[in-house]
Design an enzyme around this catalytic site. Sequence first.
Site, PDB file in Angstrom:
ATOM      1  N   HIS A 128       0.832  -1.198   0.000  1.00 38.85           N
ATOM      2  CA  HIS A 128       0.000   0.000   0.000  1.00 38.85           C
ATOM      3  C   HIS A 128       0.871   1.254   0.000  1.00 38.85           C
ATOM      4  O   HIS A 128       2.063   1.208   0.340  1.00 38.85           O
ATOM      5  CB  HIS A 128      -0.918   0.022   1.226  1.00 38.85           C
ATOM      6  CG  HIS A 128      -0.172   0.165   2.519  1.00 38.85           C
ATOM      7  ND1 HIS A 128       0.557  -0.865   3.074  1.00 38.85           N
ATOM      8  CD2 HIS A 128      -0.025   1.225   3.361  1.00 38.85           C
ATOM      9  CE1 HIS A 128       1.112  -0.459   4.196  1.00 38.85           C
ATOM     10  NE2 HIS A 128       0.779   0.812   4.396  1.00 38.85           N
ATOM     11  N   ASP A 130       0.566   5.165   1.839  1.00 41.18           N
ATOM     12  CA  ASP A 130      -0.142   5.683   2.999  1.00 41.18           C
ATOM     13  C   ASP A 130      -1.367   6.476   2.577  1.00 41.18           C
ATOM     14  O   ASP A 130      -1.287   7.366   1.720  1.00 41.18           O
ATOM     15  CB  ASP A 130       0.792   6.561   3.835  1.00 41.18           C
ATOM     16  CG  ASP A 130       1.821   5.747   4.602  1.00 41.18           C
ATOM     17  OD1 ASP A 130       1.539   4.557   4.878  1.00 41.18           O
ATOM     18  OD2 ASP A 130       2.891   6.288   4.921  1.00 41.18           O
ATOM     19  N   HIS A 279       4.612   0.200  -0.110  1.00 43.33           N
ATOM     20  CA  HIS A 279       5.468  -0.506   0.833  1.00 43.33           C
ATOM     21  C   HIS A 279       4.700  -1.621   1.517  1.00 43.33           C
ATOM     22  O   HIS A 279       3.466  -1.646   1.518  1.00 43.33           O
ATOM     23  CB  HIS A 279       6.087   0.454   1.857  1.00 43.33           C
ATOM     24  CG  HIS A 279       5.096   1.212   2.686  1.00 43.33           C
ATOM     25  ND1 HIS A 279       4.457   2.347   2.233  1.00 43.33           N
ATOM     26  CD2 HIS A 279       4.622   0.998   3.943  1.00 43.33           C
ATOM     27  CE1 HIS A 279       3.640   2.807   3.166  1.00 43.33           C
ATOM     28  NE2 HIS A 279       3.715   1.996   4.215  1.00 43.33           N
ATOM     29  N   ARG A 296       5.712   8.038  13.012  1.00 47.17           N
ATOM     30  CA  ARG A 296       5.732   8.597  11.655  1.00 47.17           C
ATOM     31  C   ARG A 296       5.118   9.990  11.621  1.00 47.17           C
ATOM     32  O   ARG A 296       4.222  10.322  12.388  1.00 47.17           O
ATOM     33  CB  ARG A 296       5.010   7.690  10.665  1.00 47.17           C
ATOM     34  CG  ARG A 296       3.494   7.697  10.762  1.00 47.17           C
ATOM     35  CD  ARG A 296       2.879   6.938   9.593  1.00 47.17           C
ATOM     36  NE  ARG A 296       1.425   6.876   9.723  1.00 47.17           N
ATOM     37  CZ  ARG A 296       0.617   6.295   8.848  1.00 47.17           C
ATOM     38  NH1 ARG A 296       1.116   5.730   7.765  1.00 47.17           N
ATOM     39  NH2 ARG A 296      -0.693   6.288   9.040  1.00 47.17           N
TER      40      ARG A 296
END
Length: 323
Positions: A128, A130, A279, A296
């Site tokens: 996917h 983000d 990723h 993150r």
Amino acid sequence: MTTDTDTAGGRGPGGIEVKPVAGHIGAEITGVDLTGELDGTAVAEIRAAVLRWKVVFFRGQRLDHARHVALARRFGEPVVLRGRGGASPPDVPEVETTADRLELGGRFGMDHEEWLRRRRHTLLRGWHCDHGARVDPPAATILRAEAVPPYGGDTTWSNLAAAYAGLSAPVRAFVDGLRAEHRLGVGYQPRPGDDAYVRHLMDHQIATVHPLVRVHPETGERVLFVNGYYVEQIQDLSRAESAAVLQMLLEQAVRPEYTVRFRWEPGSVAFWDNRATIHLAPGDTAHLGHPRIMHRVMLTGDVPVGVDGRPSEPVTGSAPGRW
């Protein structure tokens, strides 16, 4: 993330060294302390490396939450999420903490292993970008490791510009004009009977029609905009045709030659272009009994534009710039 420069590896004028680690994607950057005040030269060199190599890695960095956010601000505007997991710092809204065993275990009536099994019930489902179901997915993500298992827990990225370029000319011409619906939760395999996570998805639905090939707003590269977790249906194709084409494109997107795998250590930082990569988070740590705590910060992105100049169109749940 705008730049007029490019880098193919080596030491730049600011003393930063960029060392590619795979043929199409990934570079390790040394000679810079991310906790300090980066000057314009350092920012430009890092920015150029991200655009060239799609994901860059730093080791031995001692970022705290405030310095993490300050670093992100040198490259764009951090996203402030309306909802974050309970492990996220309450006083730093730009930082989202993912503590896998803490966050996933017990949520929606599932333990960690069942959660992963239902999210990734096929080999390709876990891949996917983000927030890919939004009309304006983040431009980039900066992820840092606080605690990682002594082994396992690697993340893998794939270069979607290289994957597009690797298609044959007739297939590139075919997919250039297609659009697909990206919808939150498409890759989830429901539980029999009542499923609390399905109810959650229905209450928080997000969907957008994106071009199947987007034009990168800075490099001008054509990017194969597919992933296993969000893409539901290619418009104007039958269900059977769409499924077959998506399977072929996803297999192309994650061919080993277009990927790089990173072994995390405490203090490691990965900075990737969310517009040109997908990723795969690790699925090999649930049984290890060790925490994997990551933080993150994402940078706000723009609305993707296709080869024909048409932008993505929201279906439900998102609007440009509104998180």
